[in-house]
Design a protein around this motif. Structure first.
Motif, PDB file in Angstrom:
ATOM      1  N   VAL A  41       0.860  -1.186   0.000  1.00 32.47           N
ATOM      2  CA  VAL A  41       0.000   0.000   0.000  1.00 32.47           C
ATOM      3  C   VAL A  41       0.902   1.244   0.000  1.00 32.47           C
ATOM      4  CG1 VAL A  41      -1.920   1.164   1.146  1.00 32.47           C
ATOM      5  CG2 VAL A  41      -1.694  -1.322   1.323  1.00 32.47           C
ATOM      6  N   GLU A  98       0.891  -3.582   4.675  1.00 32.11           N
ATOM      7  CA  GLU A  98       0.660  -2.211   5.152  1.00 32.11           C
ATOM      8  C   GLU A  98       1.820  -1.736   5.995  1.00 32.11           C
ATOM      9  OE1 GLU A  98      -0.706   0.483   5.112  1.00 32.11           O
ATOM     10  OE2 GLU A  98      -2.875   0.442   4.880  1.00 32.11           O
ATOM     11  N   ASP A  99       1.994  -0.425   6.047  1.00 32.92           N
ATOM     12  CA  ASP A  99       3.019   0.143   6.916  1.00 32.92           C
ATOM     13  C   ASP A  99       2.522   0.198   8.360  1.00 32.92           C
ATOM     14  OD1 ASP A  99       1.086   2.019   6.249  1.00 32.92           O
ATOM     15  OD2 ASP A  99       2.480   3.646   5.827  1.00 32.92           O
TER      16      ASP A  99
HETATM   17 MG    MG Z   1      -0.516   3.071   4.750  1.00 32.82          MG
END
Ligand code: MG
Ligand code: 5GP
Length: 178
Positions: A41, A98-99
């Motif tokens: 993402v 995702e981060d």
């Molecule tokens: Mg993100």
């Protein structure tokens, strides 16, 4: 005052890489012979995905989707797709990368969107998860680090597009005297 005065180190590059190696090992074990498709993402997860896949020892594919949900230091609540993926996800093992998960809004939006393509499975991976209640009606499968609610930057994560280049993860204080 130097901008770095406002940053406090949470995880060093070394600590991050050790944790990611464990995560890659686990994913390699779980997806052996399944050729999963990893969806990063953007923009926040570009460094995490790049490091993660180099610890993965099985065949896999890479895609990126770009979403927008944040302005400055607050989540806007609504999620927009800025760049869509081009691969067909039907019958594929999808791994969302995702981060950071805060309210869970972004991940929930993406999970629902990917579900519409009828993948074989969806696995959710995040480097960071904030220790707070979220909107998710499913468990996150793999979490790098659970962190307090403070705003963080570095290792791909930004504040108004800055600090993505830092190799560690830092708490960013919005108080000039902090
Ligand atoms: Mg993100
Ligand atoms: P959520 O939708 O879970 O509330 O927030 C997810 C997105 O908001 C993340 O993918 C990230 O882009 C952004 N975000 C949430 N918390 C932070 C934070 O502490 N620092 C940064 N830089 N971005 C964050």
């Amino acid at each position: 005052m130097d901008i770095y005065d406002k940053l406090t180190l949470l995880y060093s590059a070394k600590e991050i890489s050790l944790r990611i190696a464990e995560m890659g090992k686990e994913l390699s074990k779980n997806f052996d012979n399944k050729e999963p498709i990893f969806i990063g993402v953007l923009n926040g997860s570009f460094i995490f995905l790049a490091d993660l896949i180099r610890t993965v020892s099985i065949d896999c594919n890479i895609e990126f989707i770009q979403l927008k949900s944040y302005e400055g230091m607050v989540s806007s609540g609504k999620v927009e797709v800025i760049k869509m993926i081009s691969s067909n996800l039907n019958n594929r093992h999808v791994v969302i990368v995702e981060d950071i998960i805060e309210t869970g809004n972004t991940l929930k939006f993406l999970y629902d969107k990917i579900t519409q393509s009828f993948p074989k499975s969806i696995t959710t991976v995040t480097l960071l998860k904030k220790n707070m209640k979220n909107q998710l009606n499913f468990d996150i499968d793999l979490i790098g680090f659970e962190i307090p609610q403070d705003f963080v930057v570095g290792y791909g994560l930004d504040y108004n597009q800055k600090y993505r280049n830092l190799d560690g993860i830092y708490h960013l204080s919005n108080n000039n005297n902090a």
